[in-house]
Design an enzyme around this catalytic site. Structure first.
Site, PDB file in Angstrom:
ATOM      1  CD  GLU A 270      -2.871  -0.425   2.558  1.00 50.98           C
ATOM      2  OE1 GLU A 270      -3.487   0.639   2.698  1.00 50.98           O
ATOM      3  OE2 GLU A 270      -2.801  -1.305   3.430  1.00 50.98           O
ATOM      4  NE  ARG A 485       4.577  -8.986  11.085  1.00 48.75           N
ATOM      5  CZ  ARG A 485       4.190  -7.748  10.932  1.00 48.75           C
ATOM      6  NH1 ARG A 485       3.030  -7.492  10.387  1.00 48.75           N
ATOM      7  NH2 ARG A 485       4.950  -6.752  11.327  1.00 48.75           N
ATOM      8  CE  LYS A 495       1.824   6.810   7.170  1.00 47.97           C
ATOM      9  NZ  LYS A 495       0.731   7.017   6.245  1.00 47.97           N
TER      10      LYS A 495
END
Ligand SMILES: *[C@@H]1O[C@H](CO)[C@@H](O)[C@H](O)[C@H]1NC(C)=O
Ligand SMILES: *[C@@H]1O[C@H](CO)[C@@H](O)[C@H](O)[C@H]1NC(C)=O
Ligand SMILES: *[C@@H]1O[C@H](CO)[C@@H](O)[C@H](O)[C@H]1NC(C)=O
Ligand SMILES: *[C@@H]1O[C@H](CO)[C@@H](O)[C@H](O)[C@H]1NC(C)=O
Length: 774
Positions: A270, A485, A495
Site C-alpha cells: 500500500e 512475517r 507507521k
C-alpha cells in the site's frame, strides 16, 4: 466431575489430559489447590497456558506437597518461567528438605531473574566454535551440530534456546560460508516425513534440533528447491484447499496459454508508508521466487484508499525495491483497473452475489453484526443503487456494496465498495466509490495472471474470500500462499509509532539510522546484499520469526569485511611523542586495504615523531589481563613494524594524562608485544557518530515489558557524537556513502554532512571483536 474438567482445561490442558488427571485423586486434589492459589494470586480466573503447563508439570513431579504454595507462587509471579527452571527448582527442593530454606540460594539455583545478554551468548558461542574449529572446517556441515548446541546450552544455562540456536547457526555460517553443492550432496538423505499438509502453506523447513534446515543455502537455492511445496503454474488445483468449479480446468488452460507456464508473482505494498525490514522479506520472497524460477514479478501499488496516498511513498517504495537489487517486470496500480473492477462488481450483483446495503459504518464493525436486512433485496434494486452510488447520489458512509459470503473468522458479508469523496492521486475525481482490499486484491491478481499470490500469515483468514470471489465471477483464480512475517526486536516499525518518534524529536526523520526502515538502513550504511543475506538466513518458513538486530548486524559485517577497506582512526586521541626519532623524520607505512587478502590493494599513511593513540589503549596502572600499553608494558603499532615503550607520562593540571613520551624499536629487534594497536600520524580531524539501540527493551511495544509505552523506553545513549576524532589521511578523498573499517573501532560510512574542512562518519556497526580484547 464435569466442572473439574473445565477447570483443568482453563489452564491449558487438553480435554483428554484433564480427564486422565481426574482418574488420579491425589493429583486432582493437589492440582485444584494449586489452581485456586494461582487464581487468588492473580486476582482472576485466567491462568495462561505457559504457567498452566508449568503448574501441571510441577504438581505431577512434586514429592513434598508442603512446598506446593511456595512453588506455585514462583510460577505465577513469573519468576520460574521455563521447564528448565522448574526442574532445577524441584531438584533443589528435593535436596533441601529443611523447613526454612534460603530463598536466595534457591533462586540462584534455578536462575530466577537471570538475564543473558546477546553479547554473552555471542561470546560463549564463539568460544565453543573455536574449540571445534578444526573439526568443523574438516567436516563442514556433516559435523554434528548438536554437539555445539549441547555445549552452548551447558555454558548458557538460562539463555533462550532459540536465540542460542540462532547464534550457533550464524557463527557456523560465518566460519564455513554457505553450503556448497558438495555439502548438499554429501548429506545423507534423511527420510522426509511426507505427512499430507492440511493447510496451504510453505513447509516449515527449519527444524528445531538444528539438523535438516535451510541454513547456508542462498535464498535462490531455497526458492528453487523443493523446500517450497508450491504448485506448478497451471496446476493450481493441486493445492490443498483450492476450490475447483466446473469451469476451473478451462480457465487454467487459458491461463497457461496466456503465460506459457511462467511463474508470476507480485509485490503489492500500500503506498501509504515507508518500507521496513519486514518488507525486505516480502520483496525477497516475491521477486526472488519469480527470479529463481525464470518468472516475472510485478510491483503493484495497492492504491485503493485515496486518503492515504502520497507521491513520496510511491517513489520511495520503488527506490527500495531497486536498491535491494530487484527490477519489477512492470509497475502497476490497483487503480489501473478501477473501470474493470467496477464492471466486475456489476456482474457480481447480476449473479446475485452482492447487494447494496444501508447499514452504517459503526454497525458493520466487529463480529456480531446483525445480518443485513437488505441481503435479499432484488438484483435490479441493487444495480440501480450501485449506479447511484457511483454517480455520487449518497453521502459517505450511507451505503456500501457487500459480498454475500462468510469469512473464515465468521465475519459476514465483507464490504466490496464504499463511498469516498476524496480525489485519488491518479484517477482524480472520476470515482467517488472505491473498492476494498478484500474485493480488489484477488481480482488484480487474477487480472495480472499471477500464479502464486504470496502474503503473510495474517491474510490466512482472507483466503476463502479470495477463492470465493474469483469463482463467483468465474475468472481465473490464482493460489494464495502464506508465509510467516519477519519481526525484529528492539524496534518499532508501525507507521503510527515512527511518526510519534519523529514528532517528539526522538529521531530525526523516517530514515534516521536508528530505525529499521529500509531507507534508514541504507543511510546507516547497510549494504543491500547484507539485508538480502539476512532474509535468506531467516529462510522462507511459514513460521513467524522474531530476530535480534545483532543477527542482521552480523550479516552486515560479513559483507563489509570483504568490501570496506581498512583505515585507522582514534576516537579519543592521546598524543604520543617518539623521542628517539628525529624531529623531521617522515616515514611512510603501507597498509593493506584487506589484510586477509593483500592482493586487493593497499594505501600509504605517514608515520612521524608525533602520533596519536586511543586513550583507552594506555593505562597508568597495570591490571591483570590488560595487554596494551602501560609504563611497564610495551605495545606494537599496527602495520608500522614498531613497538613503543613508555619513558614519561605527562599530566595536565588536573592530573589527567595528556601526553606520553615513548621510544620505539623495530618489532624484529624486540620481544613480540602482547598486543598491536591502531594509531594515526599527521591525521585529519573528523566527526564520528556512534549508534546504539534506540530502545532499551526487547519488545518496546509490549505493555508487559514497557507499561508506560514505547516512547518511555528510549535509550539515552542511542546516539553519541564525537566531534574531534582523528583519522588517517587515506580516507581524505572519500565520497559520501563510502565505507571503511576503522581498525578495532567499527565499520563507518561517510555522511552527506561532510564538508571540505571536516569529514563526518556514521558508524554502521561495531566490529564483532571487542576492541579491548586483541
Ligand atoms: C492475463 O491473461 C489474459 C487472458 O487470460 C490476457 O487477456 C491478459 O492480457 C493477461 N494479462 C497480463 C497482465 O498478462
Ligand atoms: C510481529 O509484529 C506484529 C506487528 O507489530 C505483531 O502483530 C505480531 O504479533 C508480531 N509477531 C511476533 C511473532 O512477535
Ligand atoms: C548520520 O548520523 C546523523 C545523526 O544521527 C544523521 O542525522 C544522519 O542522517 C546520518 N547519516 C547517515 C548517512 O546515516
Ligand atoms: C574477514 O574476511 C577474511 C577473508 O576475506 C576472513 O579470513 C576473516 O575471518 C573475516 N573476518 C571477519 C571478522 O569476518
Amino acid at each position: 466431575m464435569a466442572d473439574a474438567v473445565s477447570i483443568f482445561m482453563s489452564i491449558g490442558l487438553s480435554e483428554q489430559k484433564a480427564k486422565e488427571t481426574l482418574k488420579n485423586e491425589a493429583l486432582t486434589s493437589t492440582l485444584k489447590k494449586a489452581i485456586e492459589q494461582a487464581q487468588g494470586l492473580l486476582g482472576s480466573a485466567s491462568v495462561d497456558k505457559t504457567a498452566g503447563t508449568l503448574l501441571y508439570n510441577m504438581v505431577t513431579r512434586l514429592k513434598d506437597t508442603n512446598r506446593l504454595s511456595f512453588l506455585t507462587e514462583y510460577i505465577i509471579t513469573q519468576k520460574i518461567t521455563s521447564e528448565l527452571q522448574l526442574s532445577a527448582a524441584l531438584d533443589f527442593l528435593k535436596s533441601h528438605p529443611q523447613e526454612n530454606l534460603d530463598r536466595l540460594e534457591f533462586e540462584t539455583a534455578c536462575g530466577v531473574g537471570v538475564v543473558v545478554t546477546p553479547e554473552q551468548i555471542e561470546d560463549a558461542v564463539e568460544l565453543i566454535i573455536r574449540k571445534y574449529k578444526d573439526q568443523l572446517l574438516a567436516e563442514r556441515y556433516r559435523f554434528n551440530m548438536g554437539i555445539l548446541m549441547g555445549e552452548a546450552r551447558t555454558a548458557l544455562k538460562w539463555a533462550d534456546g532459540k536465540i542460542v540456536k540462532n547464534e550457533v547457526d550464524m557463527q557456523v555460517l560465518h566460519l564455513l560460508g554457505p553450503k556448497t553443492e558438495a555439502d548438499l550432496e554429501k548429506k545423507p538423505k534423511a527420510a522426509k516425513p511426507k505427512a499430507a499438509e492440511k493447510d496451504v502453506k510453505i513447509e516449515q523447513v527449519s527444524v528445531e534440533n538444528g539438523e535438516a534446515n535451510t541454513e547456508g543455502k542462498s535464498l535462490m537455492e531455497q526458492l528453487r528447491g523443493e523446500a517450497l511445496k508450491f504448485h506448478k503454474p497451471g496446476e493450481n488445483y493441486k493445492t490443498e484447499g483450492y476450490v475447483v468449479t466446473p469451469n476451473t480446468m478451462n480457465l487454467l488452460k487459458k491461463h497457461l496459454e496466456e503465460t506459457g507456464g511462467q511463474v508470476r508473482t507480485r509485490f503489492p505494498p500500500e503506498p501509504n508508508g515507508i518500507l521496513h525490514i519486514g518488507h525486505a522479506k516480502a520483496i525477497n520472497f516475491n521477486f526472488g521466487f519469480a527470479k529463481a524460477n525464470n518468472g516475472i514479478c510485478f510491483l503493484r501499488y495497492d492504491d485503493t484508499n485515496p486518503e492515504k496516498e502520497e507521491e513520496k511513498y510511491f517513489t520511495a517504495i520503488r527506490e527500495m525495491v531497486e536498491w535491494l537489487g530487484y527490477k519489477p517486470y512492470a509497475v502497476t496500480h490497483a487503480s489501473d483497473n478501477f473501470q474493470l473492477l467496477y464492471d466486475l462488481a456489476v456482474d457480481l450483483i447480476r449473479r446475485g452475489h452482492a447487494y447494496v446495503c444501508h447499514q452504517r459504518g459503526e454497525e458493520l464493525k466487529g463480529h456480531n453484526v446483525p445480518p443485513s436486512p437488505w441481503r435479499e433485496r432484488p438484483v435490479e434494486e441493487s444495480l440501480i443503487l450501485f449506479d447511484r452510488m457511483r454517480k455520487g447520489m449518497f453521502a459517505e458512509g450511507e451505503v456500501t456494496l457487500r459480498m454475500k459470503m462468510v469469512m473464515e473468522d465468521g465475519k459476514m458479508d465483507p464490504v466490496a465498495y464504499r463511498i469516498k469523496y476524496t480525489p485519488h492521486h491518479r484517477t482524480g475525481d472520476t470515482w467517488c466509490i472505491y473498492p476494498t482490499y478484500d474485493y480488489t486484491h484477488c481480482l488484480c491478481d487474477s487480472i495480472e495472471n499471477i500464479t502464486h499470490s504470496l502474503c503473510t500469515k495474517e491474510f490466512q483468514s482472507r483466503r476463502s474470500s479470495y477463492f470465493w470471489l474469483c469463482n463467483a465471477l468465474d475468472v481465473y483464480c490464482p493460489v494464495q500462499w502464506e508465509y510467516g512475517r519477519l519481526n525484529l526486536t528492539y524496534t518499532v516499525v508501525s507507521k503510527r509509532k515512527i511518526i510519534k518518534l519523529v514528532e517528539t524529536g526522538i529521531v530525526r526523520d523516517w530514515d534516521d539510522p536508528r530505525l529499521f526502515t529500509l531507507t534508514a538502513l541504507r543511510r546507516r550504511g547497510f549494504p543491500p546484499q547484507a539485508i538480502n543475506n539476512f532474509c535468506a538466513r531467516v529462510g522462507v518458513t511459514v513460521a513467524q520469526t522474531t530476530m535480534e538486530p545483532h543477527l542482521l548486524e552480523a550479516c552486515v559485517r560479513e559483507v563489509l569485511n570483504d568490501t570496506a577497506p581498512r583505515a585507522m582512526a582514534v576516537l579519543e586521541p592521546l598524543k604520543v611523542t617518539i623521542t628517539n626519532l628525529p624531529t623531521n623524520a617522515q616515514k611512510e607505512v603501507r597498509v593493506p586495504d584487506f589484510p586477509a587478502n593483500e592482493a586487493k590493494g593497499s594505501h600509504v599513511v605517514p608515520f612521524s615523531k608525533t602520533i596519536f593513540i586511543e586513550k583507552s589503549d594506555f593505562r597508568e596502572v597495570m591490571e591483570k589481563g590488560y595487554k596494551r600499553l602501560t609504563p611497564d608494558q610495551p605495545v606494537g603499532l599496527r602495520h608500522a613494524g614498531y613497538v613503543i615503550s613508555v619513558q614519561r607520562v605527562i599530566k595536565d593540571g588536573c592530573g589527567n594524562v595528556c601526553e606520553l613520551e615513548v621510544t620505539c624499536a623495530s618489532s624484529d629487534s624486540v620481544e613480540k608485544p602482547k598486543a598491536f594497536i591502531q594509531w594515526v600520524s599527521d591525521p585529519l580531524q573528523c566527526e564520528v557518530r556512534l549508534y546504539e539501540r534506540l530502545f532499551l527493551h526487547k519488545n518496546p511495544e509490549d505493555p508487559a515489558e514497557v507499561p508506560a509505552g514505547f516512547l518511555t523506553d528510549i535509550n539515552p545513549y542511542s546516539l553519541t557524537v564525537i566531534e574531534s576524532a582523528l583519522v588517517d589521511r587515506s580516507v581524505g578523498k572519500s565520497k559520501v556513502f563510502d565505507k571503511f573499517q576503522f581498525e578495532r573501532v567499527g565499520y563507518f560510512s561517510v555522511d552527506p554532512d561532510s564538508t571540505s574542512e571536516k569529514l563526518v562518519f556514521n558508524r554502521t556497526v561495531t566490529l564483532k571483536e571487542d576492541p579491548g580484547k586483541i
